[in-house]
Design a protein around this motif. Structure first.
Motif, PDB file in Angstrom:
ATOM      1  N   VAL A 294      19.439 -59.404  20.630  1.00  0.00           N
ATOM      2  CA  VAL A 294      18.843 -58.506  19.885  1.00  0.00           C
ATOM      3  C   VAL A 294      17.886 -57.610  20.445  1.00  0.00           C
ATOM      4  O   VAL A 294      17.836 -56.159  20.135  1.00  0.00           O
ATOM      5  N   ARG A 295      16.900 -58.110  21.363  1.00  0.00           N
ATOM      6  CA  ARG A 295      16.237 -57.117  22.211  1.00  0.00           C
ATOM      7  C   ARG A 295      17.007 -56.039  22.931  1.00  0.00           C
ATOM      8  O   ARG A 295      16.510 -54.869  22.922  1.00  0.00           O
ATOM      9  N   ALA A 296      18.183 -56.285  23.375  1.00  0.00           N
ATOM     10  CA  ALA A 296      18.965 -55.465  24.256  1.00  0.00           C
ATOM     11  C   ALA A 296      19.543 -54.345  23.324  1.00  0.00           C
ATOM     12  O   ALA A 296      19.589 -53.210  23.843  1.00  0.00           O
ATOM     13  N   ALA A 297      19.962 -54.821  22.182  1.00  0.00           N
ATOM     14  CA  ALA A 297      20.430 -53.795  21.275  1.00  0.00           C
ATOM     15  C   ALA A 297      19.234 -53.007  20.790  1.00  0.00           C
ATOM     16  O   ALA A 297      19.588 -51.503  20.445  1.00  0.00           O
ATOM     17  N   GLU A 298      18.225 -53.358  20.576  1.00  0.00           N
ATOM     18  CA  GLU A 298      17.107 -52.607  20.086  1.00  0.00           C
ATOM     19  C   GLU A 298      16.628 -51.676  21.249  1.00  0.00           C
ATOM     20  O   GLU A 298      16.259 -50.358  20.841  1.00  0.00           O
ATOM     21  N   GLN A 299      16.822 -51.975  22.403  1.00  0.00           N
ATOM     22  CA  GLN A 299      16.351 -50.856  23.625  1.00  0.00           C
ATOM     23  C   GLN A 299      17.496 -50.117  23.758  1.00  0.00           C
ATOM     24  O   GLN A 299      16.922 -48.987  24.015  1.00  0.00           O
ATOM     25  N   SER A 300      18.620 -50.412  23.581  1.00  0.00           N
ATOM     26  CA  SER A 300      19.947 -49.542  23.626  1.00  0.00           C
ATOM     27  C   SER A 300      19.710 -48.318  22.550  1.00  0.00           C
ATOM     28  O   SER A 300      19.793 -47.211  22.608  1.00  0.00           O
ATOM     29  N   ALA A 301      19.029 -48.572  21.358  1.00  0.00           N
ATOM     30  CA  ALA A 301      18.989 -47.873  20.269  1.00  0.00           C
ATOM     31  C   ALA A 301      17.749 -47.032  20.362  1.00  0.00           C
ATOM     32  O   ALA A 301      17.832 -45.681  20.328  1.00  0.00           O
ATOM     33  N   ARG A 302      16.709 -47.603  21.103  1.00  0.00           N
ATOM     34  CA  ARG A 302      15.541 -46.757  21.504  1.00  0.00           C
ATOM     35  C   ARG A 302      16.040 -45.503  22.717  1.00  0.00           C
ATOM     36  O   ARG A 302      15.572 -44.421  22.307  1.00  0.00           O
ATOM     37  N   ALA A 303      16.618 -45.802  23.455  1.00  0.00           N
ATOM     38  CA  ALA A 303      17.354 -44.980  24.444  1.00  0.00           C
ATOM     39  C   ALA A 303      18.096 -44.150  24.074  1.00  0.00           C
ATOM     40  O   ALA A 303      18.040 -42.883  24.429  1.00  0.00           O
ATOM     41  N   ALA A 304      18.701 -44.419  22.870  1.00  0.00           N
ATOM     42  CA  ALA A 304      19.633 -43.135  22.342  1.00  0.00           C
ATOM     43  C   ALA A 304      18.840 -42.484  21.092  1.00  0.00           C
ATOM     44  O   ALA A 304      19.443 -41.655  20.350  1.00  0.00           O
ATOM     45  N   GLY A 305      17.699 -42.716  21.127  1.00  0.00           N
ATOM     46  CA  GLY A 305      16.607 -41.892  20.350  1.00  0.00           C
ATOM     47  C   GLY A 305      16.419 -42.228  18.643  1.00  0.00           C
ATOM     48  O   GLY A 305      16.153 -41.675  17.991  1.00  0.00           O
ATOM     49  N   LEU A 306      16.714 -43.500  18.548  1.00  0.00           N
ATOM     50  CA  LEU A 306      17.097 -44.280  17.216  1.00  0.00           C
ATOM     51  C   LEU A 306      15.895 -45.194  17.253  1.00  0.00           C
ATOM     52  O   LEU A 306      15.343 -45.809  18.104  1.00  0.00           O
ATOM     53  N   ASP A 307      15.405 -45.426  15.925  1.00  0.00           N
ATOM     54  CA  ASP A 307      14.417 -46.414  15.469  1.00  0.00           C
ATOM     55  C   ASP A 307      15.053 -47.689  15.260  1.00  0.00           C
ATOM     56  O   ASP A 307      15.543 -47.645  14.109  1.00  0.00           O
ATOM     57  N   PRO A 308      14.776 -48.794  15.988  1.00  0.00           N
ATOM     58  CA  PRO A 308      15.331 -50.107  15.713  1.00  0.00           C
ATOM     59  C   PRO A 308      15.076 -50.464  14.373  1.00  0.00           C
ATOM     60  O   PRO A 308      16.013 -51.346  13.750  1.00  0.00           O
ATOM     61  N   ALA A 309      13.948 -50.194  13.820  1.00  0.00           N
ATOM     62  CA  ALA A 309      13.753 -50.727  12.407  1.00  0.00           C
ATOM     63  C   ALA A 309      14.632 -50.126  11.420  1.00  0.00           C
ATOM     64  O   ALA A 309      14.906 -50.806  10.212  1.00  0.00           O
ATOM     65  N   GLU A 310      15.386 -49.160  11.750  1.00  0.00           N
ATOM     66  CA  GLU A 310      16.138 -48.517  10.647  1.00  0.00           C
ATOM     67  C   GLU A 310      17.845 -48.291  10.837  1.00  0.00           C
ATOM     68  O   GLU A 310      18.544 -47.771  10.373  1.00  0.00           O
ATOM     69  N   LEU A 311      18.210 -49.348  11.801  1.00  0.00           N
ATOM     70  CA  LEU A 311      19.538 -49.644  12.060  1.00  0.00           C
ATOM     71  C   LEU A 311      20.097 -50.188  11.005  1.00  0.00           C
ATOM     72  O   LEU A 311      19.499 -51.171  10.301  1.00  0.00           O
ATOM     73  N   ASP A 312      21.200 -49.808  10.675  1.00  0.00           N
ATOM     74  CA  ASP A 312      22.373 -50.216   9.660  1.00  0.00           C
ATOM     75  C   ASP A 312      23.231 -51.226  10.375  1.00  0.00           C
ATOM     76  O   ASP A 312      23.384 -51.268  11.507  1.00  0.00           O
ATOM     77  N   ALA A 313      24.162 -52.011   9.720  1.00  0.00           N
ATOM     78  CA  ALA A 313      25.037 -52.738  10.291  1.00  0.00           C
ATOM     79  C   ALA A 313      25.934 -52.060  11.206  1.00  0.00           C
ATOM     80  O   ALA A 313      26.387 -52.582  12.302  1.00  0.00           O
ATOM     81  N   VAL A 314      26.472 -51.000  10.908  1.00  0.00           N
ATOM     82  CA  VAL A 314      27.217 -50.154  11.963  1.00  0.00           C
ATOM     83  C   VAL A 314      26.649 -49.718  13.093  1.00  0.00           C
ATOM     84  O   VAL A 314      27.139 -50.033  14.202  1.00  0.00           O
ATOM     85  N   ALA A 315      25.353 -49.289  13.245  1.00  0.00           N
ATOM     86  CA  ALA A 315      24.531 -49.209  14.388  1.00  0.00           C
ATOM     87  C   ALA A 315      24.452 -50.392  15.128  1.00  0.00           C
ATOM     88  O   ALA A 315      24.455 -50.531  16.346  1.00  0.00           O
TER      89      ALA A 315
END
Length: 324
Positions: A294-315
């Motif tokens: 979970v932490r790794a996915a959230e970190q990858s999302a942040r690196a891509a400029g996304l807010d982990p709190a707003e990820l949907d299932a696809v993301a």
């Protein structure tokens, strides 16, 4: 025995007062042969006379032994700086436990800590559980610094409960009685070590069997599940119950069925325990890996400029470790 003084005539004996005014054996011949034996601080008068002023001490002739509990004492420091030999009381392993007990006593005594003074066995339960799990986490992480700290925190809980028990007017016991019970248990359950041998013990596996046999006889248990901590986490409890009963040939068809979620979870834990797998540890390992993912996915999302709190299932699937 007088004469011209020299460095070899000067000895500082440093006591460790955690052990009381106990003199090291290596210092006794020097004490017997000394022209003068002095003490500093509040050491017992029967050990020697109070140390004179530093200048007088340095100018004195003959062999001199200074007994102190403070290496920074001016008289001791002056002799050591002049090259006097130093002999220390060698404290045994565990001596610092005496200091820990003394600190706990101070915290619970009048003019100690108000919060510590209010605690009871019941109020401390949550802290014992929390500190134990923090210790488990340090072990799982292989974190040596945290391991040392968390062992201390668990030890604090032992000292705390023992100190509270000492104050019980109806049925008091002390930390020394706790330690004595432990020593008796360890010695009694290791006859192959302390009683000259035990033919039933040949290796670690047979010692495990022997331990349970001795415990059963010692506690006069009537059931194979007596002594199982029913307050343990449910998965660990299920595994412990099965590991106990399979040793007594309880058939698997008498385990709880899988007709409801609780029974199904019990059946999974039982199957793991029957194969020698500790279900609580296995589930914790999976849960920890999941948390890391979970932490790794959230970190990858942040690196891509996304807010982990707003990820949907696809993301989530996109950033999940191991996913393309």
């Amino acid at each position: 025995m007088g004469g011209v003084s020299s460095v070899s005539d000067r000895t500082v004996v440093l006591l460790d007062l955690r052990l009381g005014p106990v003199l090291p054996a290596t210092a006794l011949p020097l004490l017997r042969a000394a022209d003068a034996v002095h003490v500093t601080g509040d050491l017992p008068a029967d050990l020697g006379t109070p140390a004179p002023a530093v200048d007088e001490l340095l100018a004195a002739t003959g062999s001199i032994v200074l007994i102190t509990a403070d290496e920074t004492d001016p008289a001791a420091r002056a002799l050591l700086d002049a090259g006097a030999r130093l002999i220390r009381t060698e404290a045994p392993a565990g001596a610092e436990l005496l200091a820990a007990v003394a600190v706990m006593d101070r915290l619970r005594s009048p003019k100690g800590c108000p919060w510590d003074a209010e605690q009871t066995h019941d109020s401390l339960r949550q802290y014992l559980i929390e500190e134990t799990y923090e210790l488990v986490e340090a072990i799982e992480d292989g974190d040596r610094v945290a391991l040392r700290e968390e062992l201390g925190d668990v030890l604090l809980q032992v000292l705390f409960h023992a100190r509270i028990a000492q104050e019980d007017a109806a049925d008091p016991f002390t930390v020394d009685e706790v330690a004595d019970d432990l020593v008796r248990k360890l010695v009694g359950r290791h006859p192959h070590v302390f009683a000259g041998g035990d033919p039933a013990v040949r290796d670690a596996a047979t010692q495990t069997v022997r331990w349970e046999e001795l415990k059963q006889a010692e506690k006069k248990r009537e059931s194979s599940v007596d002594g199982v901590a029913l307050g343990a986490p449910a998965l660990a409890l299920a595994g412990k119950l099965i590991s106990r009963t399979v040793k007594k040939n309880l058939p698997a068809d008498l385990w709880p069925g899988d007709d409801d979620p609780g029974a199904a979870l019990f059946a999974i834990a039982a199957a793991a325990a029957a194969r020698g797998v500790e279900p609580e540890q296995e589930l914790r390992a999976v849960a920890r890996r999941f948390a890391q993912d979970v932490r790794a996915a959230e970190q990858s999302a942040r690196a891509a400029g996304l807010d982990p709190a707003e990820l949907d299932a696809v993301a989530w699937r996109k950033f999940w470790p191991g996913k393309d």
